[in-house]
Design an enzyme around this catalytic site. Structure first.
Site, PDB file in Angstrom:
ATOM      1  N   SER A 169      -5.261  -8.478  23.084  1.00 30.61           N
ATOM      2  CA  SER A 169      -6.724  -8.567  23.052  1.00 30.61           C
ATOM      3  C   SER A 169      -7.114 -10.022  23.295  1.00 30.61           C
ATOM      4  O   SER A 169      -6.307 -10.930  23.086  1.00 30.61           O
ATOM      5  CB  SER A 169      -7.249  -8.116  21.684  1.00 30.61           C
ATOM      6  OG  SER A 169      -8.652  -8.267  21.609  1.00 30.61           O
ATOM      7  N   TYR A 183      -6.057  -8.755  12.221  1.00 30.98           N
ATOM      8  CA  TYR A 183      -6.010  -8.268  13.605  1.00 30.98           C
ATOM      9  C   TYR A 183      -5.804  -9.427  14.571  1.00 30.98           C
ATOM     10  O   TYR A 183      -4.977  -9.359  15.489  1.00 30.98           O
ATOM     11  CB  TYR A 183      -7.300  -7.518  13.921  1.00 30.98           C
ATOM     12  CG  TYR A 183      -7.386  -6.969  15.318  1.00 30.98           C
ATOM     13  CD1 TYR A 183      -6.820  -5.747  15.639  1.00 30.98           C
ATOM     14  CD2 TYR A 183      -8.051  -7.674  16.324  1.00 30.98           C
ATOM     15  CE1 TYR A 183      -6.901  -5.221  16.926  1.00 30.98           C
ATOM     16  CE2 TYR A 183      -8.144  -7.173  17.609  1.00 30.98           C
ATOM     17  CZ  TYR A 183      -7.572  -5.942  17.902  1.00 30.98           C
ATOM     18  OH  TYR A 183      -7.660  -5.443  19.181  1.00 30.98           O
TER      19      TYR A 183
END
Length: 277
Positions: A169, A183
């Protein structure tokens, strides 16, 4: 004097072919996190199948078998596997089963992460995050990638060929969001891990790269993310298929000299300093 124009010769009809540098015929792809109908994993598996690969798709819930049946119904060779990839024994058993069914794994797409079926992603400030939630986020977003990669690498090394694409990401390696410290840590670690592995396995004909999506309109996108996507340079979120296209390229024979890289697919959002109205 009238102008005389000679008509152009008609374009000869050519059979539609796939260039061998972008064909996946004869390849076997394992795509994790492919249970969601709107997700990057399923879009990737579908595109790889359309390019000629036989696909093994994995998820934590039984809906993966429905997805595999849908693939087979339109002529693709596919099989679904249900496993919790945070469990190392279960992961090893899954990879063993795929290799028994397909004889090899040429392409690995580590897409599993974020939420698991029946267990939503959680958001909390770092100081308020419980250690159990921290460990769960790392297990989902980094541990799954570690477990599946470790299980697939021996076969790739033995065959002296492999493509590994990790769905990371921009969140973590390049930017951050409040409430997503675990995350961010996991996705950044995935990229760093890939760079080291790339150096270790390049001599065996194996590449490992990362896709770093920005805002993507999937079933897991929340409202504030959808709103933020309208302030990208393209004024929209990306699609799961647009992410899948980068994965397919990195999996192709044409990408054989690319390894250890992070490919940002975010509509140019990371380029702009001001991202609000």
């Amino acid at each position: 004097m009238a102008l005389s124009v000679k008509p152009l010769p008609s374009e000869p009809q050519r059979p539609q072919t796939t260039h061998p540098l972008f064909s996946l015929h004869g390849q076997v792809a394992l795509v994790t996190g492919a249970g969601s109908e709107q997700g990057i994993g399923l879009a990737t598996a579908r595109l790889l199948a359309e390019l000629g690969a036989r696909v093994a798709i994995a998820a934590t819930g039984p809906r993966i078998h429905t997805r595999a049946a849908e693939f087979c119904a339109v002529g693709h060779t596919a099989r679904g596997y249900q496993a919790d990839l945070t469990d190392r024994d279960a992961t090893s058993a899954l990879v063993t089963a795929v290799e028994a069914d397909f004889r090899q794994i040429d392409i690995l797409v580590n897409n599993a992460g974020m939420a698991m079926e029946g267990s939503a992603e959680r958001f909390a400030a770092f100081a308020d995050t419980t250690l159990s939630d921290w460990d769960l986020d790392l297990a989902r977003n980094l541990g799954t990638c570690v477990n599946v990669t470790r299980a697939c690498l021996p076969g790739m090394v033995a065959r002296r060929h492999g493509r590994i694409i990790n769905v990371s990401s921009v969140t973590g390696p390049l930017v951050g969001n409040p409430g997503e410290a675990a995350y961010c840590a996991a996705k950044a670690a995935m990229v760093g891990m890939s760079r080291a592995i790339a150096l270790e396995v390049a001599q065996h004909g194996i590449t490992i790269n990362n896709l770093a999506p920005g805002w993507v309109a999937t079933g897991s996108q929340i409202e504030k993310e959808a709103v933020a996507s309208h302030y990208t340079p393209m004024r929209r979120a990306g699609s799961a298929t647009e992410m899948a296209c980068m994965v397919a390229f990195l999996a192709s024979p044409g990408a054989s000299y690319i390894t250890g890289q992070m490919m940002v697919v975010d509509g140019g959002n990371c380029l702009q300093e001001r991202k609000g109205p």
